[in-house]
Design a protein around this motif. Structure first.
Motif, short mmCIF file in Angstrom:
data_model
loop_
_atom_site.label_atom_id
_atom_site.label_comp_id
_atom_site.label_asym_id
_atom_site.label_seq_id
_atom_site.Cartn_x
_atom_site.Cartn_y
_atom_site.Cartn_z
N SER A 178 1.33 5.16 0.90
CA SER A 178 0.85 6.11 1.90
C SER A 178 0.68 7.49 1.27
O SER A 178 1.62 8.03 0.67
CB SER A 178 1.82 6.19 3.07
OG SER A 178 1.37 7.10 4.04
N ALA B 80 -1.38 4.98 -7.62
CA ALA B 80 -1.96 5.22 -6.30
C ALA B 80 -2.90 6.42 -6.33
O ALA B 80 -3.97 6.39 -5.71
CB ALA B 80 -0.85 5.45 -5.27
N ILE C 174 -7.77 1.07 -0.74
CA ILE C 174 -6.72 0.46 -1.56
C ILE C 174 -5.34 0.82 -1.05
O ILE C 174 -4.43 0.01 -1.01
CB ILE C 174 -6.89 0.88 -3.04
CG1 ILE C 174 -8.19 0.31 -3.61
CG2 ILE C 174 -5.70 0.42 -3.88
CD1 ILE C 174 -8.51 0.79 -5.01
N ASN C 175 -5.18 2.08 -0.62
CA ASN C 175 -3.90 2.55 -0.09
C ASN C 175 -4.08 3.08 1.32
O ASN C 175 -5.19 3.08 1.86
CB ASN C 175 -3.32 3.63 -1.01
CG ASN C 175 -2.91 3.08 -2.35
OD1 ASN C 175 -2.02 2.24 -2.45
ND2 ASN C 175 -3.56 3.54 -3.41
N ASP C 176 -3.00 3.53 1.92
CA ASP C 176 -3.08 4.13 3.25
C ASP C 176 -3.27 5.63 3.11
O ASP C 176 -2.35 6.35 2.69
CB ASP C 176 -1.78 3.85 4.03
CG ASP C 176 -1.65 2.40 4.44
OD1 ASP C 176 -2.70 1.77 4.72
OD2 ASP C 176 -0.52 1.90 4.48
N LYS D 82 0.83 -1.19 0.00
CA LYS D 82 0.00 0.00 0.00
C LYS D 82 0.87 1.26 0.00
O LYS D 82 1.88 1.32 0.69
CB LYS D 82 -0.93 0.01 1.22
CG LYS D 82 -2.05 -1.02 1.16
CD LYS D 82 -3.06 -0.77 2.26
CE LYS D 82 -4.28 -1.67 2.09
NZ LYS D 82 -5.36 -1.34 3.06
#
Length: 340
Positions: free
Chosen positions: A47, A254, A74-76, A45
């Motif tokens: 950030s 991202a 999906i990501n932080d 993931k």
């Protein structure tokens, strides 16, 4: 049959069976190894730091905030809800946030201030300004002639938006109306509640707040609708999403994932008012009771691409014509508008 021949055949048969077994085992091992190697590698993931200005600009993201807090995004994503545009400006300029939801004109100012280091990725809120009235005399913009109007936003987009709408409707903002600007929406609300003001221009969710406290007030005009009635080439744009270009270059996938999840969040908010209102309160944007009334009137959207460019560029031109400094001194070039 010759005993020696019989033994030879038996030995040959055993050898073939053993060979078949080895082949099967080797094949099985190879298949197992192949199956193992075909498994996807664990996804790392990314950030991303997200900042949003408290109000309609942040409301469409609350479902995504909830997913991020639960580790389901999906990501932080690390969200910050800020109270003033100055706070966001400082963080963007210093590179302390990767993505920010900001007022439309502020995005243009930041583009100029950072010498093109940010891109406009989406519109997340259209017009949120309304004319509210204690009474029933205002039906059209022309009905504002000769009236005293209380508002906030002197030297900012509310003033320029109202002036443009008045001019497009044949009224001179300096001669045909008396606009009294106050520094805070709470001041305008107090004047309305005390009966010292009967007509005001306020944004959501402040409109919902004052109307909850004063049953005599009603929404007389939706400024976005009035704008669209006189100008087919642009729209009032309140909130937009900007991205630092460094982040776009290094983590485009991202960023795209964030934008996709942001759109999903906007769809959820628009379809689930009560649940979304609870999240708006949870993330300290506005009380749930206020948000429940305001959300359907906040024009929360998620617009990208050419439509985004047309709406934003048209709106910025209107602001620029009244005060170039309001958009950073000059209109942004095409590189400002992010395209996939």
């Amino acid at each position: 049959m010759n005993i020696r021949l019989t033994k030879s055949i038996a030995a040959l048969t055993l050898a073939l069976l053993l060979l078949a077994g080895c082949t099967s085992t080797t094949s099985s091992s190879s298949s197992s190894a192949q199956s193992s190697s075909s498994k996807p590698a664990p996804v790392t993931k990314v950030s991303l730091k997200i900042a949003a200005l408290k109000g309609a600009t942040a409301m469409g993201m609350v479902s995504l905030m909830e997913n991020a807090a639960a580790g389901k995004a999906i990501n932080d994503y690390n969200f910050s809800i800020l109270g003033t545009p100055d706070e966001i400006v400082a963080k963007v300029v210093k590179g302390e946030v990767d993505i920010a939801a900001v007022p439309c004109n502020l995005a243009s100012v930041l583009y100029a201030k950072t010498e093109g280091a940010v891109s406009l990725a989406a519109i997340d809120a259209l017009g949120v300004l309304y004319v509210i009235e204690s009474g029933d005399t205002i039906k059209t913009v022309a009905d504002l002639k000769g009236k005293t109007i209380y508002s906030t936003g002197k030297g900012a987009t509310p003033e320029y938006t109202l002036n443009y709408l008045l001019k497009q409707s044949g009224l001179d903002p300096e001669k045909d109306v008396d606009i009294q600007y106050k520094s805070e929406s709470t001041e305008v609300a107090a004047l309305l509640n005390q009966g010292q003001a009967t007509i005001a221009v306020l944004p959501q969710p402040y409109v919902a707040t004052v109307m909850m406290k004063n049953s005599k007030l009603r929404i007389a005009l939706d400024i976005s609708k009035e704008w669209n009635a006189v100008d087919k080439t642009s729209s009032v744009v309140t909130g937009v999403v900007i991205v630092r270009n460094k982040v776009l270059t290094e983590n485009k996938a991202a960023v795209e994932a964030f934008l996709s999840e942001c759109k999903t969040s906007v769809d959820y908010v628009n379809a689930n008012t009560e649940a979304a209102a609870a999240l708006v309160e949870k993330y300290d944007i506005a009380p749930a009771a206020v948000a429940k009334i305001a959300l359907p009137l906040c024009n929360i959207v998620f617009i990208q691409g050419e439509e985004m460019k047309n709406k934003v560029s048209g709106y910025l031109k209107v602001l620029f014509s009244q005060n170039p400094a309001s958009v950073g001194g000059k209109l942004p070039d095409d590189a400002f508008y992010y395209k996939k």
